[in-house]
Design a protein around this motif. Structure first.
Motif, PDB file in Angstrom:
ATOM      1  N   ALA A  64       2.734  -0.170   0.502  1.00 32.06           N
ATOM      2  CA  ALA A  64       4.015  -0.044   1.204  1.00 32.06           C
ATOM      3  C   ALA A  64       3.821   0.082   2.711  1.00 32.06           C
ATOM      4  O   ALA A  64       4.679  -0.336   3.488  1.00 32.06           O
ATOM      5  N   GLN A  65       2.709   0.620   3.117  1.00 36.36           N
ATOM      6  CA  GLN A  65       2.410   0.733   4.541  1.00 36.36           C
ATOM      7  C   GLN A  65       1.917  -0.606   5.102  1.00 36.36           C
ATOM      8  O   GLN A  65       2.248  -0.972   6.221  1.00 36.36           O
ATOM      9  N   ALA A  66       1.135  -1.332   4.301  1.00 40.42           N
ATOM     10  CA  ALA A  66       0.495  -2.547   4.796  1.00 40.42           C
ATOM     11  C   ALA A  66       1.365  -3.803   4.688  1.00 40.42           C
ATOM     12  O   ALA A  66       1.535  -4.524   5.676  1.00 40.42           O
ATOM     13  N   TRP A  67       1.891  -4.111   3.509  1.00 40.20           N
ATOM     14  CA  TRP A  67       2.489  -5.417   3.258  1.00 40.20           C
ATOM     15  C   TRP A  67       3.725  -5.749   4.087  1.00 40.20           C
ATOM     16  O   TRP A  67       3.902  -6.916   4.475  1.00 40.20           O
ATOM     17  N   PRO A  68       4.605  -4.812   4.407  1.00 41.23           N
ATOM     18  CA  PRO A  68       5.759  -5.188   5.238  1.00 41.23           C
ATOM     19  C   PRO A  68       5.381  -5.720   6.625  1.00 41.23           C
ATOM     20  O   PRO A  68       6.193  -6.381   7.271  1.00 41.23           O
ATOM     21  N   GLN A  69       4.171  -5.483   7.073  1.00 38.76           N
ATOM     22  CA  GLN A  69       3.717  -5.962   8.384  1.00 38.76           C
ATOM     23  C   GLN A  69       3.263  -7.423   8.365  1.00 38.76           C
ATOM     24  O   GLN A  69       3.123  -8.038   9.418  1.00 38.76           O
ATOM     25  N   TYR A  70       2.991  -7.941   7.160  1.00 37.58           N
ATOM     26  CA  TYR A  70       2.436  -9.289   7.052  1.00 37.58           C
ATOM     27  C   TYR A  70       3.528 -10.329   6.865  1.00 37.58           C
ATOM     28  O   TYR A  70       4.641 -10.028   6.444  1.00 37.58           O
ATOM     29  N   GLU A  71       3.138 -11.576   7.129  1.00 39.60           N
ATOM     30  CA  GLU A  71       4.030 -12.715   6.914  1.00 39.60           C
ATOM     31  C   GLU A  71       3.319 -13.734   6.043  1.00 39.60           C
ATOM     32  O   GLU A  71       2.106 -13.697   5.901  1.00 39.60           O
ATOM     33  N   ALA A  75       2.883 -12.282   1.305  1.00 41.17           N
ATOM     34  CA  ALA A  75       3.627 -11.131   1.829  1.00 41.17           C
ATOM     35  C   ALA A  75       5.085 -11.191   1.384  1.00 41.17           C
ATOM     36  O   ALA A  75       5.660 -10.166   0.983  1.00 41.17           O
ATOM     37  N   ASP A  76       5.676 -12.390   1.441  1.00 44.11           N
ATOM     38  CA  ASP A  76       7.062 -12.544   0.994  1.00 44.11           C
ATOM     39  C   ASP A  76       7.202 -12.147  -0.471  1.00 44.11           C
ATOM     40  O   ASP A  76       8.173 -11.484  -0.860  1.00 44.11           O
ATOM     41  N   LYS A  77       6.236 -12.567  -1.282  1.00 46.47           N
ATOM     42  CA  LYS A  77       6.265 -12.245  -2.715  1.00 46.47           C
ATOM     43  C   LYS A  77       6.183 -10.734  -2.919  1.00 46.47           C
ATOM     44  O   LYS A  77       7.006 -10.137  -3.619  1.00 46.47           O
ATOM     45  N   TYR A  78       5.146 -10.102  -2.350  1.00 44.91           N
ATOM     46  CA  TYR A  78       4.966  -8.659  -2.512  1.00 44.91           C
ATOM     47  C   TYR A  78       6.168  -7.875  -1.985  1.00 44.91           C
ATOM     48  O   TYR A  78       6.604  -6.909  -2.601  1.00 44.91           O
TER      49      TYR A  78
END
Length: 187
Positions: A64-71, A75-78
């Motif tokens: 939850a800390q890491a994935w919202p930062q990615y594109e 990332a969209d899937k997660y």
């Protein structure tokens, strides 16, 4: 009906603790060996084909800390997929589309299997994975074995109430000797 799939980065000696974590005796140990483009693609496809994530609290908090930062596609899937976190302490999850399961593990996961159509991926989440194995709730195990012996750290394997039988359905070596095995539960 949902299928519970445990997926782990694991060392030869069975260590699954913090494969990409900084706060560990051997930081990022699972990334020390090159998986190659095909090994990376395997992990990506594995994640993309999942219908939902089932995580323990510690792994959930890291994701939850890491994935919202990615594109990007992964990332969209997660970030959009349904996420279920098993926890008696987490009350207000902030990551999109997250549900907290705080009841009985067997009842909650059995219900989840009837509600989710497709693979329910359990990534990392050592304590949760051990509980699922102990209660015979796992349908498939994906292990990405790094050719390293750590000699230290939490392992996936603990005692279970009874033996279980599994069928090896895939074994593929990627990159510099990273072995991926897929095992299906025989019932």
């Amino acid at each position: 009906m949902g299928k519970i799939v445990i997926t782990e980065f694991i060392s030869i000696d069975g260590v699954v603790e913090a494969p990409g974590g900084e706060d560990f005796k051997y930081p990022d140990w699972s990334f020390m060996v090159d998986r190659g483009a095909e090994g990376e693609r395997f992990k990506e496809v594995e994640a993309l084909q999942s219908a939902a994530l089932l995580l323990g609290r510690k792994t959930y908090e890291g994701f939850a800390q890491a994935w919202p930062q990615y594109e990007g596609e992964l990332a969209d899937k997660y970030n959009s997929m349904p996420k279920y976190v098993v926890s008696s302490t987490l009350t207000d999850p902030t990551w999109t589309n997250t549900t907290v399961l705080s009841g009985d593990l067997v009842e909650d996961v059995s219900r989840l299997r009837t509600e989710v159509d497709g693979e329910i991926s359990v990534a990392g989440s050592i304590q949760l994975a051990q509980g699922l194995l102990a209660h015979d709730l796992v349908d498939e195990i994906h292990l990405m074995v790094s050719p390293v012996i750590l000699g230290f750290g939490r392992t996936l394997w603990t005692q279970t109430p009874d033996k279980s039988t599994w069928r090896l359905t895939e074994a593929t070596t990627y990159g510099d000797g990273v072995l991926v095995t897929i095992h299906q539960r025989i019932r």
